[in-house]
Design a protein around this motif. Structure first.
Motif, PDB file in Angstrom:
ATOM      1  N   VAL A 166      41.859  38.097  35.500  1.00 34.15           N
ATOM      2  CA  VAL A 166      41.148  36.970  34.898  1.00 34.15           C
ATOM      3  C   VAL A 166      40.482  37.460  33.615  1.00 34.15           C
ATOM      4  O   VAL A 166      39.742  38.459  33.631  1.00 34.15           O
ATOM      5  CB  VAL A 166      40.086  36.403  35.859  1.00 34.15           C
ATOM      6  N   THR A 176      41.520  40.672  42.832  1.00 30.26           N
ATOM      7  CA  THR A 176      41.629  40.184  41.463  1.00 30.26           C
ATOM      8  C   THR A 176      40.749  41.019  40.541  1.00 30.26           C
ATOM      9  O   THR A 176      39.628  41.385  40.903  1.00 30.26           O
ATOM     10  CB  THR A 176      41.210  38.703  41.380  1.00 30.26           C
ATOM     11  N   GLN A 187      47.014  42.038  41.661  1.00 34.16           N
ATOM     12  CA  GLN A 187      47.897  40.878  41.702  1.00 34.16           C
ATOM     13  C   GLN A 187      47.575  39.855  40.626  1.00 34.16           C
ATOM     14  O   GLN A 187      48.429  39.075  40.231  1.00 34.16           O
ATOM     15  CB  GLN A 187      47.808  40.220  43.087  1.00 34.16           C
ATOM     16  N   GLU A 188      46.331  39.857  40.163  1.00 35.06           N
ATOM     17  CA  GLU A 188      45.918  38.837  39.206  1.00 35.06           C
ATOM     18  C   GLU A 188      44.813  39.405  38.324  1.00 35.06           C
ATOM     19  O   GLU A 188      43.987  40.204  38.773  1.00 35.06           O
ATOM     20  CB  GLU A 188      45.423  37.597  39.959  1.00 35.06           C
ATOM     21  N   VAL A 238      45.074  34.853  34.302  1.00 32.67           N
ATOM     22  CA  VAL A 238      44.354  33.585  34.427  1.00 32.67           C
ATOM     23  C   VAL A 238      43.279  33.573  33.342  1.00 32.67           C
ATOM     24  O   VAL A 238      42.469  34.499  33.256  1.00 32.67           O
ATOM     25  CB  VAL A 238      43.720  33.426  35.813  1.00 32.67           C
ATOM     26  N   ARG A 256      49.914  38.962  35.659  1.00 35.03           N
ATOM     27  CA  ARG A 256      49.659  37.562  36.019  1.00 35.03           C
ATOM     28  C   ARG A 256      48.249  37.225  35.540  1.00 35.03           C
ATOM     29  O   ARG A 256      47.267  37.637  36.146  1.00 35.03           O
ATOM     30  CB  ARG A 256      49.777  37.371  37.523  1.00 35.03           C
TER      31      ARG A 256
END
Length: 525
Positions: free
Chosen positions: A142, A108, A139-140, A160, A158
């Motif tokens: 933040v 991440t 993948q992600e 967050v 993706r």
């Protein structure tokens, strides 16, 4: 006891984002914190922000020796966007998160600055940073809640969004003391109230070409400039509409293409002047710096890692210099290289950064210091020497790069009384778009989109498609000394733009004559 944890972050060099692996190593020994990997001052100061944020969350720093490495080690790291990744790497190395969180931490990307109370703040350049993370296969991602709208503009991301470091600690199985958990809940509730829908301001009236009274020649020059991406110089007495004309050039330019919209938005994001609520910037930007602007403000710079300047903020739009002779000669001459290359490279102690700078330059100038030297100039109080010195502030090499040079005459009472409402920006924009589409079809298979981008060697070569009559006319003007070779190339570009506006397959002698008049204020083949 020894612990090791890895997280991911992004650092920006210009508009280029680089993935950074943050490794944290915790071991027994004298308490200490060592950060390696070419961090700048903002990154080095993250130690105190991380320490205070963890303390606010009820997590003591501990009697351990911490070593953090930012990889690749030979890449300079700048900014405060690594704070969140550093804090989570420290917690992972100290065993404050569950063992299952290690794999998620290493996959991440974390982008955010930490406040002393653990709040996650947005940073500049979120859009290019998230884009770099997606390109690297993360993948992600933040980010801070306040930066979520900007981050989600990147396709395939993706995202967050978090408001507090405690949210990430709880997500990865960490345990917060009761007081700290209440603090996190209060922070999230406060952020939710802050993100409520703001009052919608009344939309401002957009500039329109219909506001211009008369000035048919200047309006036509503006249309030609928009159709071919040409640079423009407007000279005339004060109050003739030079500024109004320049401010309306973006209203007749086509909307930005998708890739250009992403680039323009990224530049404004790095500069910290982007509002993510409006989405990607689809309209060509207009930048109009004051004549007191420094060279660093114009081309970019600053301490540490360079920041974009006005010429980059005007990328794919318009850079308008009102009262151009009042600008410093050094500032004006610094535009010459970007006008040719469409990019600017800035070297500073903190590193080197390149920014795109493909813009349309519009200069506005009075004919003399008193401003009354236009037309017959009977009311002008300036001497001939003062006039020459005033206009000589615009250097010959700079003016040689300006395709269209137009004199904007003062209005007379009869002209104002007889003037009709001019065409609106919408009508002119349709013709401009049609001309650009013709140019794009003609230049299909080449790296150029508009006539102003085409090199002279292509235009003068067999693939240029010029008729012998037009070629002979140009050579006669060049032999008389009215044009340099660069001037010939720019007249050819203007002639092709005029042909595209008239839906002609190739420039005619009439187009050549008009192009010469726009370029040299009256020369004829």
């Amino acid at each position: 006891m020894t612990g090791l944890a890895r997280t991911l972050a992004v650092t920006l060099t210009g508009l280029s984002g680089h993935l950074v692996e943050v490794e944290a190593h915790a071991t027994q020994g004298l308490p200490g914190f060592t950060l390696v990997g070419l961090p700048d001052t903002a990154v080095r100061e993250s130690r105190e922000r991380v320490r205070a944020a963890l303390s606010t969350c009820g997590l003591a720093w501990g009697e351990q020796r911490l070593t953090l490495s930012l990889s690749p080690a030979d890449l300079p790291k700048s900014g405060s966007s690594l704070d969140l990744a550093l804090a989570l790497a420290v917690l992972g190395a100290r065993g404050r998160l569950t063992s299952d969180a290690s794999e998620m931490l290493s996959r991440t990307v974390y982008i955010g600055e930490l406040g002393l109370d653990g709040t996650v703040h947005p940073v500049r350049g979120v859009l290019p940073a998230v884009h770099a993370a997606v390109e690297s296969g993360a993948q992600e991602v933040v980010v801070a809640q306040a930066a979520a709208a900007e981050a989600r503009l990147v396709p395939g991301a993706r995202v967050v969004a978090v408001d507090h470091l405690g949210e990430m600690i709880q997500r990865y199985g960490g345990v917060l003391p009761a007081g700290a958990a209440h603090l996190v809940s209060s922070s999230v509730e406060h952020a939710f109230r802050r993100s409520g829908a703001p009052a919608t301001p009344s939309p401002a009236r957009q500039p329109d070409l219909a506001d211009i009274i008369g000035q048919e020649e200047a309006r036509h020059a503006l249309e030609v400039a928009a159709a071919g991406g040409h640079h423009l110089l407007l000279t005339g007495p004060p109050g003739t509409g030079k500024t109004m004309l320049a401010e309306r050039l973006p209203t007749i330019l086509p909307p930005l293409r998708q890739e250009d919209a992403v680039t323009v938005t990224s530049i404004h994001s790095v500069a910290g002047v982007f509002s993510p609520e409006s989405g990607l910037m689809s309209d060509p930007p207009l930048r109009a710096p004051h004549h007191s602007a420094t060279r660093a403000a114009m081309v970019g710079g600053g301490t540490g890692m360079p920041r974009p300047g006005e010429i980059s903020l005007a990328h794919r739009g318009v850079l308008f210099l009102d009262e151009a002779p009042e600008f410093s000669p050094g500032v004006l001459d610094s535009l010459r290289q970007p006008l040719e290359s469409g990019t600017v490279t800035i070297d500073r102690v903190g590193g080197r950064a390149s920014f795109p700078a493909s813009f349309q330059l519009v200069l506005a100038a009075n004919p003399c210091p008193c401003g009354r030297g236009g037309g017959r100039g009977l009311e002008c109080t300036c001497t001939s020497l003062q006039r020459r010195r005033y206009l000589s502030r615009l250097s010959g090499p700079l003016l040689d790069r300006v395709d269209i040079q137009v004199e904007v005459a003062a209005h007379s009472a009869a002209e104002i009384a007889a003037a009709r409402t001019g065409e609106s920006s919408v009508l002119v924009a349709r013709r401009v778009l049609r001309a650009r589409q013709r140019a794009a079809r003609r230049l299909a298979g080449t790296p150029w989109q508009v006539s102003a981008e085409v090199p002279g060697s292509y235009l003068r070569g067999p693939e240029g498609g010029l008729s012998p009559e037009v070629s002979r006319g140009l050579m006669r003007v060049m032999d008389r000394g009215d044009l340099s070779l660069r001037g010939v190339d720019r007249v050819l570009r203007l002639a092709w733009t005029l042909a595209d506006l008239d839906r002609a397959d190739t420039p005619s002698p009439k187009h050549l004559g008009t192009a010469l008049a726009l370029r040299t204020r009256g020369a004829r083949p």
